[in-house]
Design an enzyme around this catalytic site. Structure first.
Site, PDB file in Angstrom:
ATOM      1  N   GLU A   1       0.888  -1.173   0.000  1.00 20.49           N
ATOM      2  CA  GLU A   1       0.000   0.000   0.000  1.00 20.49           C
ATOM      3  C   GLU A   1       0.916   1.209   0.000  1.00 20.49           C
ATOM      4  O   GLU A   1       1.597   1.463   0.990  1.00 20.49           O
ATOM      5  CB  GLU A   1      -0.857   0.028   1.269  1.00 20.49           C
ATOM      6  CG  GLU A   1      -1.733  -1.186   1.492  1.00 20.49           C
ATOM      7  CD  GLU A   1      -2.884  -1.258   0.538  1.00 20.49           C
ATOM      8  OE1 GLU A   1      -3.186  -0.232  -0.114  1.00 20.49           O
ATOM      9  OE2 GLU A   1      -3.469  -2.331   0.413  1.00 20.49           O
TER      10      GLU A   1
ATOM     11  N   CYS B   1      -3.160   8.376   3.767  1.00 22.03           N
ATOM     12  CA  CYS B   1      -2.884   7.841   2.424  1.00 22.03           C
ATOM     13  C   CYS B   1      -4.066   8.083   1.504  1.00 22.03           C
ATOM     14  O   CYS B   1      -3.914   8.131   0.293  1.00 22.03           O
ATOM     15  CB  CYS B   1      -2.572   6.362   2.520  1.00 22.03           C
ATOM     16  SG  CYS B   1      -3.841   5.453   3.410  1.00 22.03           S
TER      17      CYS B   1
HETATM   18  P1  NAP Z   1       8.711   4.608   4.419  1.00 25.20           P
HETATM   19  O1  NAP Z   1       9.966   5.318   4.610  1.00 25.20           O
HETATM   20  O2  NAP Z   1       8.568   3.687   3.261  1.00 25.20           O
HETATM   21  O3  NAP Z   1       8.466   3.816   5.802  1.00 25.20           O
HETATM   22  C1  NAP Z   1       7.359   2.979   5.981  1.00 25.20           C
HETATM   23  C2  NAP Z   1       7.735   1.791   6.854  1.00 25.20           C
HETATM   24  O4  NAP Z   1       8.757   1.043   6.222  1.00 25.20           O
HETATM   25  C3  NAP Z   1       8.295   2.187   8.221  1.00 25.20           C
HETATM   26  O5  NAP Z   1       7.863   1.228   9.160  1.00 25.20           O
HETATM   27  C4  NAP Z   1       9.804   2.091   8.025  1.00 25.20           C
HETATM   28  O6  NAP Z   1      10.498   1.830   9.208  1.00 25.20           O
HETATM   29  C5  NAP Z   1       9.881   0.888   7.100  1.00 25.20           C
HETATM   30  N1  NAP Z   1      11.089   0.844   6.290  1.00 25.20           N
HETATM   31  C6  NAP Z   1      11.597   1.826   5.507  1.00 25.20           C
HETATM   32  N2  NAP Z   1      12.696   1.376   4.875  1.00 25.20           N
HETATM   33  C7  NAP Z   1      12.883   0.088   5.282  1.00 25.20           C
HETATM   34  C8  NAP Z   1      13.857  -0.915   4.988  1.00 25.20           C
HETATM   35  N3  NAP Z   1      14.858  -0.691   4.139  1.00 25.20           N
HETATM   36  N4  NAP Z   1      13.738  -2.122   5.598  1.00 25.20           N
HETATM   37  C9  NAP Z   1      12.732  -2.365   6.456  1.00 25.20           C
HETATM   38  N5  NAP Z   1      11.786  -1.455   6.770  1.00 25.20           N
HETATM   39  C10 NAP Z   1      11.858  -0.251   6.189  1.00 25.20           C
HETATM   40  O7  NAP Z   1       7.485   5.555   4.324  1.00 25.20           O
HETATM   41  P2  NAP Z   1       7.264   6.968   5.031  1.00 25.20           P
HETATM   42  O8  NAP Z   1       7.894   7.973   4.179  1.00 25.20           O
HETATM   43  O9  NAP Z   1       7.561   6.909   6.464  1.00 25.20           O
HETATM   44  O10 NAP Z   1       5.681   7.004   4.896  1.00 25.20           O
HETATM   45  C11 NAP Z   1       5.003   7.921   4.140  1.00 25.20           C
HETATM   46  C12 NAP Z   1       4.491   7.313   2.869  1.00 25.20           C
HETATM   47  O11 NAP Z   1       3.632   6.229   3.156  1.00 25.20           O
HETATM   48  C13 NAP Z   1       3.689   8.310   2.109  1.00 25.20           C
HETATM   49  O12 NAP Z   1       4.247   8.437   0.847  1.00 25.20           O
HETATM   50  C14 NAP Z   1       2.305   7.706   2.012  1.00 25.20           C
HETATM   51  O13 NAP Z   1       1.702   7.877   0.776  1.00 25.20           O
HETATM   52  C15 NAP Z   1       2.508   6.270   2.283  1.00 25.20           C
HETATM   53  N6  NAP Z   1       1.342   5.715   2.956  1.00 25.20           N
HETATM   54  C16 NAP Z   1       0.516   4.865   2.282  1.00 25.20           C
HETATM   55  C17 NAP Z   1      -0.595   4.325   2.901  1.00 25.20           C
HETATM   56  C18 NAP Z   1      -1.519   3.354   2.198  1.00 25.20           C
HETATM   57  O14 NAP Z   1      -2.358   2.758   2.844  1.00 25.20           O
HETATM   58  N7  NAP Z   1      -1.400   3.190   0.921  1.00 25.20           N
HETATM   59  C19 NAP Z   1      -0.849   4.650   4.228  1.00 25.20           C
HETATM   60  C20 NAP Z   1       0.007   5.531   4.871  1.00 25.20           C
HETATM   61  C21 NAP Z   1       1.102   6.047   4.235  1.00 25.20           C
HETATM   62  P3  NAP Z   1      11.254   2.962  10.056  1.00 25.20           P
HETATM   63  O15 NAP Z   1      10.220   3.907  10.505  1.00 25.20           O
HETATM   64  O16 NAP Z   1      11.873   2.199  11.161  1.00 25.20           O
HETATM   65  O17 NAP Z   1      12.234   3.581   9.118  1.00 25.20           O
END
Ligand code: NAP
Length: 523
Positions: free
Chosen positions: A256, A295
């Site tokens: 997602e 999101c």
């Molecule tokens: P992100 O950097 O991808 O992080 C999301 C999750 O992934 C966090 O738990 C993060 O952990 C983990 N993560 C990141 N890199 C990782 C890796 N290399 N290995 C393992 N885990 C990893 O996303 P964000 O920037 O925080 O979130 C915002 C984005 O999420 C926005 O773009 C939004 O559109 C999207 N979003 C989508 C939805 C949906 O339902 N489609 C809902 C909410 C948000 P850590 O925090 O420990 O780094």
């Protein structure tokens, strides 16, 4: 300072090494530290698979549902404490935090209801038996059984309670143990939920584990009976999809990701009509609620050119009257975004849009004086409305998601071009249309539905009781094609399929019938 521990292999483990600091989004004061360094992910995985899996599979759907109901009640009973953590750690207003915590409890309860419908069985029977010969002697019958692996859930920062609960509810009901990892920056609420669930013995041993901090080498351990369900940015989703074991062992992955959700006002909706007002209310809510960090929030607002002025005026009115400040205050409607990085990303995104030609109508930077906040503190962004001169004037607004209190007005003159522009978002979670003109709605529906996970139709008939497009319903699918990640969660019974294997059982009719006799027929 509070140390957030991981709950793995049946015990709490405090990480070592360099720790991430979780802060209060309003005061920036440190609140807790987290690290998963030193966690034995091999033991965590094995415990979930070999202890949690068999325990869950020994239970019927109804029995698993009873645990989900108890979990839901536990969240409800603890909601004030949990909401307090959302207000402090994630910058939620009370209403934002309620949306998260109540959403979590409601989703668990909704899946407890699904469990009651499925009843005292371990097996789902998909459709009728299929005669494979001229008589019923040779039969085929599709059945669903739980995977015998582990579901790893990696969640985004914006819904720490709901994110944990909505994924866990479905996997646990399916009979698959979960290792849940919240985003570190806002993990306080999810950590507290896990503590409560362990203290109250809500789930069988090994059924739910929790990681505070990074995933270490956990993801590389996943194989063909495991599931990796992720919510977050498209780039992390792509990274997960590209993991060697994910490809070579066909690990099931559900993503997602980002979404450039649209709200579309029909040409028939007159200013002052119920349909027009519903549209304005939904758009303004999505800028202010959770400081735009949903999101499902509306990022692109499509408006007939003839209505542009009226819509601009109505939105400016609502956005400038929304009070920004300390989210613990009852008179504040917009809190800070969750982290400093998030604030920087949102402000940079707005500036990128402006540099590409979008006009800043209101906001665009830091709010003048957030209420009740020490000067210079907190990760605040003023509610922002941008406007483009035409659908194609700023291609960037169809490509980049600014994940904060920001939306963009786009005027359109004909339905076909507007549909093409909605689709230019590359696939979305949800979009909403506001019109009482059936022919317009039909053309729009046929034009955009295949690019969306959900299409919400607003009109005067439902204006009074409409459910906003940003609210994810447990009974409807959540997910979307393309940019939105290509995943699908929830949707009642549909959500279980991610954690179940569909097998075609083929053989002597009476034998096949006897094997599936105590299964619950679905479909
Ligand atoms: P992100 O950097 O991808 O992080 C999301 C999750 O992934 C966090 O738990 C993060 O952990 C983990 N993560 C990141 N890199 C990782 C890796 N290399 N290995 C393992 N885990 C990893 O996303 P964000 O920037 O925080 O979130 C915002 C984005 O999420 C926005 O773009 C939004 O559109 C999207 N979003 C989508 C939805 C949906 O339902 N489609 C809902 C909410 C948000 P850590 O925090 O420990 O780094």
């Amino acid at each position: 300072m509070e140390q957030l521990a991981s709950y793995v292999a049946g015990g709490w483990v405090e990480g070592t090494g360099k720790k991430a600091t979780l802060v209060n989004a309003t005061t920036e004061a440190p609140m807790a530290e987290a690290s998963s360094e030193g966690v034995d992910f091999g033991a965590a995985y094995a415990h979930a698979r070999d202890v949690g899996g068999p325990a869950l599979r020994a239970m019927t759907f109804k029995e698993r549902g009873a645990r989900l109901r108890a979990f839901s009640k536990l969240l409800h009973a603890s909601r004030d404490e949990l909401m307090g953590l959302g207000i402090a750690n994630a910058g939620n207003t009370r209403s934002d935090a309620k949306f998260d915590v109540d959403g979590a409890a409601m989703t668990l309860a909704a899946y407890a209801d699904v469990a009651d419908e499925l009843g005292e069985t371990h097996l789902l029977v998909d459709g009728e038996p299929i005669n494979l010969g001229r008589s019923s002697k040779l039969t085929g019958q599709h059945v669903w059984l739980p995977l015998q692996g582990v579901a790893v859930h990696v969640n985004a920062f914006n819904f720490p309670a709901w994110g944990l609960a909505e994924k866990a509810a479905v996997a646990l009901l399916a009979g698959v143990p979960v290792i849940s990892k919240p985003a570190t920056s806002t993990a306080l609420m999810a950590h507290r939920i896990m503590r409560l669930a362990v203290e109250q013995d809500i789930l069988p041993r090994g059924a739910l584990a929790f990681v505070a901090g990074g995933t270490g080498d956990l993801l590389s351990r996943l194989g063909g009976q495991d599931v990796l369900a992720f919510t977050g940015s498209g780039s992390t989703g792509a990274l997960f999809r590209g993991l060697a074991n994910v490809g070579s062992q066909s690990v099931r992955v559900n993503v997602e990701a980002d979404s450039l959700n649209a709200a579309i006002l029909g040409p028939d909706a007159e200013p002052g009509s119920e349909t027009f007002d519903l549209f304005v209310k939904d758009v303004a809510r999505d800028v202010t609620q959770k400081a735009g960090q949903k999101c499902t929030a509306i990022r692109r607002v499509f408006v007939p050119t003839s209505r542009l002025e009226a819509v601009r005026e109505a939105l400016v009115d609502r956005l400038t009257s929304a009070k920004v400040g300390d989210p613990s205050r009852d008179d504040v409607q917009v809190g800070p975004v969750a982290t400093k990085k998030q604030q920087e990303d949102v402000l940079a995104g707005i500036q990128r849009f402006a540099a590409a030609g979008a006009k800043i109508v209101v906001g665009g930077g830091l709010p003048a004086e957030p209420l009740g906040v020490e000067k210079g503190r907190g990760f605040f962004v003023a509610p922002t409305l941008l406007e483009c001169a035409s659908l194609s004037a700023v291609p960037l607004v169809h490509e980049h998601e600014v994940f904060g209190p920001c939306t963009t007005l786009l005027p359109y003159d004909d339905t076909a071009s507007m549909i093409a522009a909605v689709r230019a978002g590359g696939g979305g979670l949800v979009s909403s249309a506001y019109s009482d003109d059936k022919a317009f709605v039909r053309e729009l529906f046929l034009g955009v539905a295949s690019a969306l996970g959900r299409l919400v139709l607003g009109n005067e008939k439902i204006a009074a009781g409409a459910i906003p497009p940003g609210t994810v319903m447990a009974s409807l699918v959540h997910g979307g094609p393309g940019r939105a990640g290509g995943g699908e969660e929830l949707g009642g019974l549909r959500g279980l399929s991610l954690y179940l294997q569909r097998t075609a059982l083929q053989g002597y009719g009476p034998l096949v019938a006897s094997l599936v006799a105590d299964g619950k027929k679905i479909g």
